[in-house]
Write an enzyme that holds these catalytic residues in place. Structure first.
Site, PDB file in Angstrom:
ATOM      1  N   MET A  80      -6.067   7.816  -0.781  1.00 46.20           N
ATOM      2  CA  MET A  80      -5.747   9.319  -1.562  1.00 46.20           C
ATOM      3  C   MET A  80      -6.457  10.303  -0.689  1.00 46.20           C
ATOM      4  O   MET A  80      -7.088  11.217  -1.206  1.00 46.20           O
ATOM      5  CB  MET A  80      -5.750   9.785  -3.081  1.00 46.20           C
ATOM      6  CG  MET A  80      -4.982   8.338  -3.344  1.00 46.20           C
ATOM      7  SD  MET A  80      -6.228   7.328  -3.976  1.00 46.20           S
ATOM      8  CE  MET A  80      -6.770   8.098  -4.866  1.00 46.20           C
TER       9      MET A  80
ATOM     10  N   SER B 264       0.771   7.551   3.521  1.00 44.64           N
ATOM     11  CA  SER B 264       1.888   7.295   2.454  1.00 44.64           C
ATOM     12  C   SER B 264       2.942   7.523   2.906  1.00 44.64           C
ATOM     13  O   SER B 264       2.960   8.459   3.815  1.00 44.64           O
ATOM     14  CB  SER B 264       1.292   8.601   1.164  1.00 44.64           C
ATOM     15  OG  SER B 264       0.313   8.373  -0.143  1.00 44.64           O
TER      16      SER B 264
ATOM     17  N   SER C 275       1.822   2.755  -5.549  1.00 49.41           N
ATOM     18  CA  SER C 275       1.763   3.811  -5.629  1.00 49.41           C
ATOM     19  C   SER C 275       2.117   4.638  -4.266  1.00 49.41           C
ATOM     20  O   SER C 275       2.684   6.654  -4.803  1.00 49.41           O
ATOM     21  CB  SER C 275       0.366   4.525  -6.320  1.00 49.41           C
ATOM     22  OG  SER C 275      -0.369   4.099  -5.718  1.00 49.41           O
TER      23      SER C 275
ATOM     24  N   CYS D 290      -0.325  15.940  -3.900  1.00 45.72           N
ATOM     25  CA  CYS D 290      -0.661  14.888  -2.737  1.00 45.72           C
ATOM     26  C   CYS D 290      -1.127  14.746  -1.894  1.00 45.72           C
ATOM     27  O   CYS D 290      -0.404  15.459  -0.115  1.00 45.72           O
ATOM     28  CB  CYS D 290       0.421  13.890  -2.446  1.00 45.72           C
ATOM     29  SG  CYS D 290       0.322  12.002  -1.462  1.00 45.72           S
TER      30      CYS D 290
ATOM     31  N   ASN E 178      -2.500  13.304   0.877  1.00 46.97           N
ATOM     32  CA  ASN E 178      -1.182  12.304   2.151  1.00 46.97           C
ATOM     33  C   ASN E 178       0.159  13.410   3.023  1.00 46.97           C
ATOM     34  O   ASN E 178       0.179  13.312   3.896  1.00 46.97           O
ATOM     35  CB  ASN E 178      -1.286  11.458   1.999  1.00 46.97           C
ATOM     36  CG  ASN E 178      -3.047  10.369   2.116  1.00 46.97           C
ATOM     37  OD1 ASN E 178      -3.480  10.310   3.275  1.00 46.97           O
ATOM     38  ND2 ASN E 178      -3.528   9.776   1.505  1.00 46.97           N
TER      39      ASN E 178
END
Length: 388
Positions: free
Chosen positions: A310, A15, A62, A100, A102
């Site tokens: 993810m 990400s 995203s 998140c 990542n």
């Protein structure tokens, strides 16, 4: 006029996101509310009816429409408070309902480099252990950040499928990763029958670990588990079907009270589908052999198939795989296991978890994975002074 806000643009895992110290934000945006959301939307270039985020730092996916706010932790035995915002691309909202995984890989590095960690804890060389309080889900995460000559080491030979260049490895431990309060399996079942209008009754594993996730068998919805992004993201009917399954999964998990609420909770839960390991070709053209993986997993984020996996969903995969009888565990071959290697659209990933039964209920004590992080740009981001 435009105002300048100190910021760092990081890649964390697969990400990218814009990182801020809470104290550097305009005063109106230092607490939750409309001003903070409006600033982050403008920084990323949202809402954009064209879906491109041309007028901001978002990259129209995203995985890259994300913001992180960090602060010196007020909690004992923690170094930094970490708040994550998933910024919608085409709608005017920021989803604060989950973490998140990542970008977690970059949190420790940012905290060290920006004075949020006690200098006495930072070695000149070796590994700096950073204890992170994840505010979205009220959980502890431990990042093991490599140091060299008193600075965070970002370059190295650790390769992560879904990231083009190798970097330094950052090991991440998610402690007690069940998301929020309540049971890891919110319905009390390892497998549930989920009645989805227009789809039928599906076998599902509904789990709160890392991030709330709805797992289904690929074969039950007409897939093999080998799919890449274009196979699904160009199919409007398929995306609508996945969103419907996700919405009814959220309802059964108790995350929403009516399926209509799912539209305003796009970040959570995630929906993923699993299948036994099989040969396939990753999006880079790299062949993945069935013998090198335990199972196949594909997951959607913010309504689109993710290009890799993810980090938080990886925690859910690791935890579910560690519990005999879940769909994830069965796809991996069943039995007791403390780690799995799964195939995703960009390649493979190995994750580990420890799960145990307490008073008849399953709980995860820890999930572990490796990621990497790198500063791409640092300085100031500018937004019009009337945007909030």
């Amino acid at each position: 006029m435009q105002i300048k806000i100190p910021a760092v643009y990081y890649r964390g895992g697969t990400s990218k996101g814009v990182f801020f110290k809470r104290s550097d934000l305009p005063e109106a945006a230092r607490e939750a509310g409309e001003a903070r959301d409006k600033i982050l939307l403008r920084v990323l270039g949202s809402p954009d009816p064209y879906g491109k985020q041309i007028d901001g730092l978002g990259n129209a996916s995203s995985s890259t429409s994300k913001a992180v706010i960090l602060d010196k932790s007020s909690r004992a035995d923690h170094d930094v408070d970490y708040l994550f915002g998933q910024v919608s691309i085409d709608k005017p909202f920021v989803d604060w309902s989950g973490n998140c995984g990542n970008l977690t890989a970059a949190v420790g590095a940012f905290a060290i480099s920006n004075g949020l960690v006690d200098p006495a804890k930072i070695p000149e060389n070796g590994i700096c252990t950073v204890r992170i309080w994840q505010k979205n889900i009220s959980k502890t995460i431990v990042a093991h950040v490599p140091m060299q000559n008193g600075e965070v080491l970002e370059t190295g030979d650790f390769e992560l499928d879904g990231v083009t260049f190798p970097a330094a490895e950052v090991q991440i431990e998610f402690l007690d990763p069940a998301d929020g309060e309540g049971d890891m399996f919110p319905t009390g079942n390892l497998v549930d029958d989920l009645d989805v209008p227009g789809v039928g009754v599906l076998k599902t594993t509904l789990i709160n670990s890392g991030i709330p996730t709805v797992f289904v068998n690929a074969a039950d919805i007409g897939y093999t588990g080998k799919e890449l992004q274009d196979d699904i993201n160009n199919d409007a009917a398929a995306l609508e079907k996945f969103e419907t399954i996700r919405a009814y999964g959220a309802l059964k998990m108790g995350l929403i009270k009516d399926v209509s609420e799912a539209a305003t909770r796009a970040h959570t839960p995630k929906i993923a589908f699993v299948a036994p390991g099989a040969d396939y070709v990753a999006s880079s053209g790299k062949p993945v052999a069935a013998g090198d993986i335990d199972l196949l997993v594909r997951a959607l984020s913010m309504g689109k198939l993710h290009h890799a996996m993810m980090g938080t969903a990886s925690v859910a995969i690791a935890t579910a795989a560690a519990v005999p009888g879940t769909l994830v565990n069965l796809a991996a071959g069943g039995g007791e296991r403390q780690e799995v290697t799964f195939g995703h659209p960009s390649g493979t990933l190995r994750v580990g978890a420890a799960a145990e039964q307490q008073n008849g209920k399953w709980t995860a004590t820890k999930a572990v994975m490796s990621r990497s992080a790198r500063v791409i740009m640092e300085g100031w981001v500018r937004v019009p002074d009337d945007c909030f």
